[in-house]
Design an enzyme around this catalytic site. Structure first.
Site, mmCIF file in Angstrom:
data_model
loop_
_atom_site.group_PDB
_atom_site.id
_atom_site.type_symbol
_atom_site.label_atom_id
_atom_site.label_comp_id
_atom_site.label_asym_id
_atom_site.label_seq_id
_atom_site.Cartn_x
_atom_site.Cartn_y
_atom_site.Cartn_z
ATOM 1 C CG MET A 97 47.278 -1.084 -31.666
ATOM 2 S SD MET A 97 46.283 -2.260 -30.688
ATOM 3 C CE MET A 97 46.750 -3.789 -31.496
ATOM 4 N N GLY A 184 41.688 -2.605 -36.324
ATOM 5 C CA GLY A 184 42.039 -1.214 -36.041
ATOM 6 C C GLY A 184 41.649 -0.798 -34.634
ATOM 7 C CB SER A 185 42.146 -1.349 -31.782
ATOM 8 O OG SER A 185 43.212 -2.190 -32.168
ATOM 9 N NE ARG A 186 43.835 6.277 -27.518
ATOM 10 C CZ ARG A 186 43.605 7.579 -27.528
ATOM 11 N NH1 ARG A 186 43.040 8.138 -28.582
ATOM 12 N NH2 ARG A 186 43.941 8.327 -26.490
#
Length: 216
Positions: A97, A184-186
């Site tokens: 993301m 911000g991430s996953r």
């Protein structure tokens, strides 16, 4: 619509941006400084609104469908051993993301929350493989009559807070909002190896809409 999971950050940033805009209009000279403050404050406010936006989604119906829990780019689809919750071979689908994506997360399937575990970790860049094991993360296991899935909210390099409102034993519906990862991430999704995977690395996913796989 602004997500309720980001009200604290959104309203704080919005307050300071609007205050800077008003004060610069009333008191700041020369004009180059005034317009600089106006421009930077306006850009920051626009980015914050964009990050915390929460559009409605139309979730496909189907008992065995596994729906994307996050917006973003699919950066990996591969076979792994998943011993945390599935206890078997599984297919890992990783979604990265970016700061420009919608960051609200949604339930991948309709079922019951069977597993929750928070891990306080590091903050490697979310697209790096080691982020899946080393970074701060929330592990969530869901199950229904078709089987079990596990997914992880993984904090990225900038992110410092994971929001998850799910509770053990709670009954959830596919496509419903349950939390977010800020800045911000996953998200890593583990599905049974026998599931029919419908995406590949490089595809884009839309939370609550894109069908990632199907349980038979």
């Amino acid at each position: 619509m602004i997500t309720k999971y980001g009200y604290d950050v959104f309203f704080t940033v919005a307050f300071f941006c609007l205050a800077a805009i008003v004060l610069s209009l009333l008191f700041v000279e020369p004009k180059v400084l005034k317009y600089g403050i106006l421009g930077l404050s306006s850009i920051l406010l626009a980015l914050t609104i964009n990050f915390f936006r929460d559009p409605d989604r139309s979730t496909p119906s189907g008992e065995g469908l596994i729906i994307a829990p996050a917006d973003g780019k699919i950066i990996a689809v591969r076979q792994v051993d998943e011993r945390e919750y599935l206890g078997s071979k599984a297919t890992l689908i990783s979604i990265f993301m970016s700061p420009l994506n919608v960051h609200v997360n949604r339930n991948p399937i309709t079922g019951t929350v069977g597993y929750l575990r928070y891990v306080k970790g590091e903050y490697f860049a979310a697209f790096e493989d080691k982020a899946s094991e080393k970074n701060e993360q929330m592990l969530i296991g869901l199950e229904n009559a078709r089987g079990r899935i596990l997914f992880k909210q993984i904090a990225g390099f900038v992110a410092r807070r994971i929001v998850c409102t799910l509770k053990m034993g709670e009954r959830v519906k596919a496509g419903e909002r349950f939390g977010m990862i800020k800045f911000g991430s996953r998200v890593d999704l583990f599905v049974p190896a026998q599931a029919d995977v419908r995406v590949k690395a490089g595809d884009q996913s839309v939370a609550g809409e894109t069908v990632l796989a199907e349980l038979h």
